[in-house]
Design an enzyme around this catalytic site. Sequence first.
Site, PDB file in Angstrom:
ATOM      1  N   ASP A  27       0.879  -1.191   0.000  1.00 48.16           N
ATOM      2  CA  ASP A  27       0.000   0.000   0.000  1.00 48.16           C
ATOM      3  C   ASP A  27       0.906   1.229   0.000  1.00 48.16           C
ATOM      4  OD1 ASP A  27      -2.171   1.979   0.729  1.00 48.16           O
ATOM      5  OD2 ASP A  27      -3.326   0.159   1.098  1.00 48.16           O
ATOM      6  N   GLY A  29       4.462   1.433  -1.899  1.00 49.10           N
ATOM      7  CA  GLY A  29       4.543   1.859  -3.293  1.00 49.10           C
ATOM      8  C   GLY A  29       3.173   2.198  -3.823  1.00 49.10           C
ATOM      9  N   HIS A  78     -13.242  -0.799  -6.565  1.00 45.13           N
ATOM     10  CA  HIS A  78     -14.462   0.034  -6.491  1.00 45.13           C
ATOM     11  C   HIS A  78     -14.139   1.511  -6.258  1.00 45.13           C
ATOM     12  CE1 HIS A  78     -15.490  -0.058  -1.845  1.00 45.13           C
ATOM     13  NE2 HIS A  78     -14.251   0.301  -2.069  1.00 45.13           N
ATOM     14  N   PHE A 107       0.270   1.284  -6.735  1.00 44.80           N
ATOM     15  CA  PHE A 107      -0.114   0.246  -7.693  1.00 44.80           C
ATOM     16  C   PHE A 107      -0.252   0.778  -9.110  1.00 44.80           C
ATOM     17  CE2 PHE A 107      -4.267   0.514  -5.035  1.00 44.80           C
ATOM     18  CZ  PHE A 107      -4.756   1.612  -5.730  1.00 44.80           C
TER      19      PHE A 107
HETATM   20  C1  LIG Z   1     -10.906   1.348   0.379  1.00 45.84           C
HETATM   21  S1  LIG Z   1      -9.293   1.092   0.955  1.00 45.84           S
HETATM   22  C2  LIG Z   1      -9.243  -0.677   1.140  1.00 45.84           C
HETATM   23  C3  LIG Z   1      -8.164  -1.131   2.047  1.00 45.84           C
HETATM   24  C4  LIG Z   1      -8.115  -2.661   2.274  1.00 45.84           C
HETATM   25  N1  LIG Z   1      -7.886  -3.396   1.050  1.00 45.84           N
HETATM   26  C5  LIG Z   1      -9.364  -3.151   2.959  1.00 45.84           C
HETATM   27  O1  LIG Z   1     -10.230  -3.733   2.309  1.00 45.84           O
HETATM   28  O2  LIG Z   1      -9.505  -2.885   4.172  1.00 45.84           O
HETATM   29  C6  LIG Z   1      -8.311   1.351  -0.501  1.00 45.84           C
HETATM   30  C7  LIG Z   1      -6.825   1.221  -0.270  1.00 45.84           C
HETATM   31  O3  LIG Z   1      -6.146   1.548  -1.490  1.00 45.84           O
HETATM   32  C8  LIG Z   1      -4.955   2.239  -1.120  1.00 45.84           C
HETATM   33  N2  LIG Z   1      -4.441   3.015  -2.253  1.00 45.84           N
HETATM   34  C9  LIG Z   1      -4.966   4.109  -2.822  1.00 45.84           C
HETATM   35  N3  LIG Z   1      -4.189   4.542  -3.824  1.00 45.84           N
HETATM   36  C10 LIG Z   1      -3.137   3.684  -3.882  1.00 45.84           C
HETATM   37  C11 LIG Z   1      -1.991   3.581  -4.727  1.00 45.84           C
HETATM   38  N4  LIG Z   1      -1.792   4.460  -5.710  1.00 45.84           N
HETATM   39  N5  LIG Z   1      -1.142   2.558  -4.539  1.00 45.84           N
HETATM   40  C12 LIG Z   1      -1.340   1.649  -3.538  1.00 45.84           C
HETATM   41  N6  LIG Z   1      -2.408   1.694  -2.706  1.00 45.84           N
HETATM   42  C13 LIG Z   1      -3.290   2.699  -2.887  1.00 45.84           C
HETATM   43  C14 LIG Z   1      -5.395   3.102   0.027  1.00 45.84           C
HETATM   44  O4  LIG Z   1      -4.312   3.577   0.782  1.00 45.84           O
HETATM   45  C15 LIG Z   1      -6.307   2.150   0.793  1.00 45.84           C
HETATM   46  O5  LIG Z   1      -5.616   1.428   1.763  1.00 45.84           O
END
Ligand SMILES: C[S@@+](CC[C@H](N)C(=O)[O-])C[C@H]1O[C@@H](n2cnc3c(N)ncnc32)[C@H](O)[C@@H]1O
Length: 338
Positions: free
Chosen positions: A202, A228, A248, A230
Amino acid sequence: MDPDSEQSAVALRRLVNGYQVTQAVHVATTLGIADLLADGPRSSDDLAAVTGAHPGALYRLLRALAGAGVFREDDAHCFALTDLGDGLRSDAPNSLAGWTAFVGEPYHWQVWGDLLYSVQTGEDAFHHVHGTDPWSYRASHPERSARFDNAMASMSRQVAAAVLTAYDFGRFGTVVDIGGGSGTFLATILARHATMHGILFDLPHVVAGAGPILAAAGVADRCTVVEGSFFDAVPAGADAYVLKAVLHDWQDADCARILQRCRQAMTEGAALVVVEREIGARNEHPDGKFSDLNMLVSTGGRERTLEEYGALFAAAGFRWVGFTPSARGAGVFEGVAA
Ligand SMILES: C[S@@+](CC[C@H](N)C(=O)[O-])C[C@H]1O[C@@H](n2cnc3c(N)ncnc32)[C@H](O)[C@@H]1O
């Protein structure tokens, strides 16, 4: 139901005034009321003294929530937890306290207050209100970011057992959780499968909070934490790539980029495990459809149908395997790197 009956009128009024309940539960949770009632009933004056709240106003808050079934009031202004309110204790098994603390926060609340903008333009209200996206915003507001991560952990705890019962992760040697937040979901998977290895991926300020969560689950020695984006690159060579509540958040073009980054990191035959809600049949399943609105206002993303996930998978080089529903709303959309 007769549309002119008092019953219908009450049901409609409660629906329309639902925002009041959200904010009332949020404030009670922010004050830690459910935790303070964990050992038994207490008077509202006592709770006011401990929390520093105005005694009369706190009594009115608790009385309203007792009317809604969250607490139970006796004739001495004492309040107890009901079964419903028990779920607001921070240490309840499926605690919703983290989500409740986030969902009424002014910066998120303001975004929902701008829903009309989103419906009129199709654009997310978050940019309109805050001038940036939620991820950049939270990166520069550490306390809000921690509360959001906690909210996600709270939601993960709600669904993890059901998803792990429905879907067998046991066949994977290494699982990487892409956008895995502070690690609650991955920790639950690793705790269930004693020989499995995990990689948590993340943004830097998010994985910074993972250590205590992985340690508390007893899985820190089997989990690597990688920071990093994604959109740049994700860790290579795992057997399964989990994306839970990530796609989503994004529009189709961004989902395509995320899935392509995953596909590039995967060897042929590796599994893509997307944990999301299926939008559900017409006229039913309000949870998924309101989550979809939450995405519209806050991230610009959307909840999707099976066919929409299938199309995203195919475009990024994945063969569709199937959908496994769970008892708790979220299910697994599975693909395999082709
Ligand atoms: C809605 S949260 C879901 C977190 C986790 N998967 C859960 O279900 O509890 C979305 C996640 O995507 C991460 N995120 C957003 N942009 C990102 C990026 N460019 N690279 C990596 N992670 C990212 C956020 O930090 C967050 O932790």
